[in-house]
Design an enzyme around this catalytic site. Structure first.
Site, short mmCIF file in Angstrom:
data_model
loop_
_atom_site.label_atom_id
_atom_site.label_comp_id
_atom_site.label_asym_id
_atom_site.label_seq_id
_atom_site.Cartn_x
_atom_site.Cartn_y
_atom_site.Cartn_z
N LYS A 20 50.70 44.30 35.33
CA LYS A 20 50.95 44.34 33.88
C LYS A 20 52.24 43.63 33.54
O LYS A 20 52.33 42.96 32.52
CB LYS A 20 51.01 45.81 33.44
CG LYS A 20 50.55 46.03 32.03
CD LYS A 20 50.51 47.51 31.69
CE LYS A 20 49.32 48.20 32.32
NZ LYS A 20 49.42 49.67 32.17
N GLU A 79 39.52 44.33 41.38
CA GLU A 79 40.46 44.42 40.27
C GLU A 79 40.01 43.50 39.14
O GLU A 79 39.89 42.29 39.35
CB GLU A 79 41.86 44.03 40.72
CG GLU A 79 42.42 44.97 41.79
CD GLU A 79 43.86 44.67 42.11
OE1 GLU A 79 44.72 44.93 41.24
OE2 GLU A 79 44.13 44.13 43.19
N ILE A 82 40.46 41.90 32.13
CA ILE A 82 39.66 41.59 30.94
C ILE A 82 40.43 40.59 30.09
O ILE A 82 41.62 40.78 29.83
CB ILE A 82 39.33 42.88 30.15
CG1 ILE A 82 38.48 43.81 31.03
CG2 ILE A 82 38.58 42.54 28.86
CD1 ILE A 82 38.05 45.10 30.36
N ARG A 104 37.40 31.09 43.38
CA ARG A 104 38.17 30.60 44.54
C ARG A 104 38.35 31.73 45.55
O ARG A 104 38.23 32.91 45.21
CB ARG A 104 39.53 30.04 44.08
CG ARG A 104 40.41 31.08 43.42
CD ARG A 104 41.77 30.52 43.05
NE ARG A 104 42.50 31.47 42.21
CZ ARG A 104 43.28 32.43 42.69
NH1 ARG A 104 43.43 32.59 43.99
NH2 ARG A 104 43.90 33.25 41.87
N PHE A 109 49.12 34.62 46.56
CA PHE A 109 49.80 33.35 46.80
C PHE A 109 51.20 33.62 47.31
O PHE A 109 51.78 34.66 47.02
CB PHE A 109 49.87 32.52 45.51
CG PHE A 109 48.60 31.76 45.24
CD1 PHE A 109 48.43 30.48 45.74
CD2 PHE A 109 47.58 32.33 44.51
CE1 PHE A 109 47.25 29.78 45.51
CE2 PHE A 109 46.40 31.64 44.28
CZ PHE A 109 46.24 30.36 44.77
P1 ADP Z 1 47.22 49.57 37.98
O1 ADP Z 1 48.07 49.53 39.19
O2 ADP Z 1 46.96 50.96 37.49
O3 ADP Z 1 45.95 48.78 38.17
P2 ADP Z 1 48.04 47.44 36.16
O4 ADP Z 1 49.43 46.97 35.90
O5 ADP Z 1 47.16 46.48 36.94
O6 ADP Z 1 48.11 48.84 36.85
O7 ADP Z 1 47.36 47.77 34.76
C1 ADP Z 1 45.98 48.08 34.69
C2 ADP Z 1 45.65 48.91 33.47
O8 ADP Z 1 46.07 48.25 32.28
C3 ADP Z 1 44.15 49.11 33.32
O9 ADP Z 1 43.68 50.24 34.05
C4 ADP Z 1 44.00 49.32 31.81
O10 ADP Z 1 44.11 50.68 31.47
C5 ADP Z 1 45.19 48.55 31.23
N1 ADP Z 1 44.84 47.24 30.61
C6 ADP Z 1 45.32 46.83 29.41
N2 ADP Z 1 44.86 45.61 29.10
C7 ADP Z 1 44.06 45.22 30.13
C8 ADP Z 1 43.28 44.04 30.37
N3 ADP Z 1 43.27 43.02 29.50
N4 ADP Z 1 42.58 43.97 31.53
C9 ADP Z 1 42.62 44.98 32.41
N5 ADP Z 1 43.33 46.13 32.24
C10 ADP Z 1 44.05 46.26 31.10
MG MG Z 2 45.87 46.72 38.61
#
Ligand code: ADP
Ligand code: MG
Length: 148
Positions: A20, A79, A82, A104, A109
Site C-alpha cells: 500500500k 495477491e 484491483i 510475465r 525485482f
Molecule cells: P496486506 O499485507 O494486508 O495485503 P496491502 O498493503 O497489500 O496489505 O493492502 C491490501 C489491502 O488494501 C486489501 O486487502 C484491501 O482491503 C485494500 N485495498 C485498497 N485498494 C485496493 C486495490 N486497489 N487493490 C487491492 N487492495 C486494495
Molecule cells: Mg498485500
C-alpha cells in the site's frame, strides 16, 4: 496454465509487505483458496477481472502468484491488485476473480524502483489486454452475478 481460472474467497490480511505504501495494495485470499490453485499455475503476474461483493462493478486487476516467505516458500500466494482507486479497505469482503492471461514470470525485482516500474507496466498491459473483445466477454460472466 489453466486459464481462464475462476476463484473466490474472503479478502484477508497479507504479510504487510508495504504494498500500500508503494501505491499498489494487493488483496490476499485465505489459504483454502490457494490450496485449490493447480500446481501447473506458474509463479508470475497475470491479468483478469475482479468483483467485490460490496461493489456493483467488475474491475480490471493484476494478480501475482508467488511463493509465500512465511511458509519457507513451500506454499504459494495470490495477491490481487484491483485497478481502481478505493476510498477505504475491503478486508472481509468476498472477492471473485477470473484470471485470463499471463504477463510475465516474476513478482519481485532487485530494486524497489525496478519493481514499481514493472508493476506500472503490468497495469498498462493488463488494462489493454482486458479491453479486447475476447477478455470483455468474461466481464459479464454469470460467475460474477451468482449468489455467494
Ligand atoms: P496486506 O499485507 O494486508 O495485503 P496491502 O498493503 O497489500 O496489505 O493492502 C491490501 C489491502 O488494501 C486489501 O486487502 C484491501 O482491503 C485494500 N485495498 C485498497 N485498494 C485496493 C486495490 N486497489 N487493490 C487491492 N487492495 C486494495
Ligand atoms: Mg498485500
Amino acid at each position: 496454465r489453466p486459464i481462464p481460472y475462476f476463484a473466490e474467497g474472503e479478502v484477508v490480511s497479507g504479510f504487510g509487505r508495504g504494498s500500500k505504501e508503494l501505491g499498489i495494495p494487493t488483496a490476499n485470499f485465505p489459504e483454502s483458496v490457494i490450496q485449490d490453485l493447480p500446481s501447473s499455475f506458474d509463479c508470475g503476474v497475470y491479468y483478469g477481472w475482479a468483483k467485490l461483493n460490496s461493489y456493483p462493478e467488475v474491475f480490471k486487476m493484476t494478480m501475482c502468484v508467488g511463493w509465500n516467505p512465511y511458509y519457507q516458500n513451500t506454499v504459494k500466494t495470490m495477491e490481487t491488485h484491483i485497478i481502481h482507486q478505493f476510498d477505504s479497505d475491503f478486508y472481509g469482503d468476498v472477492m471473485k476473480i477470473i484470471v485470463l492471461g499471463f504477463i510475465r514470470p516474476m513478482c519481485d525485482f532487485p530494486s524497489l524502483d525496478a519493481l514499481i516500474k514493472a508493476i506500472h507496466n503490468d497495469i498498462e498491459v493488463a488494462s489493454k489486454s482486458l479491453d479486447t473483445e475476447e477478455s470483455l466477454q468474461f466481464k459479464d460472466d454469470p460467475f460474477f452475478n451468482a449468489e455467494q
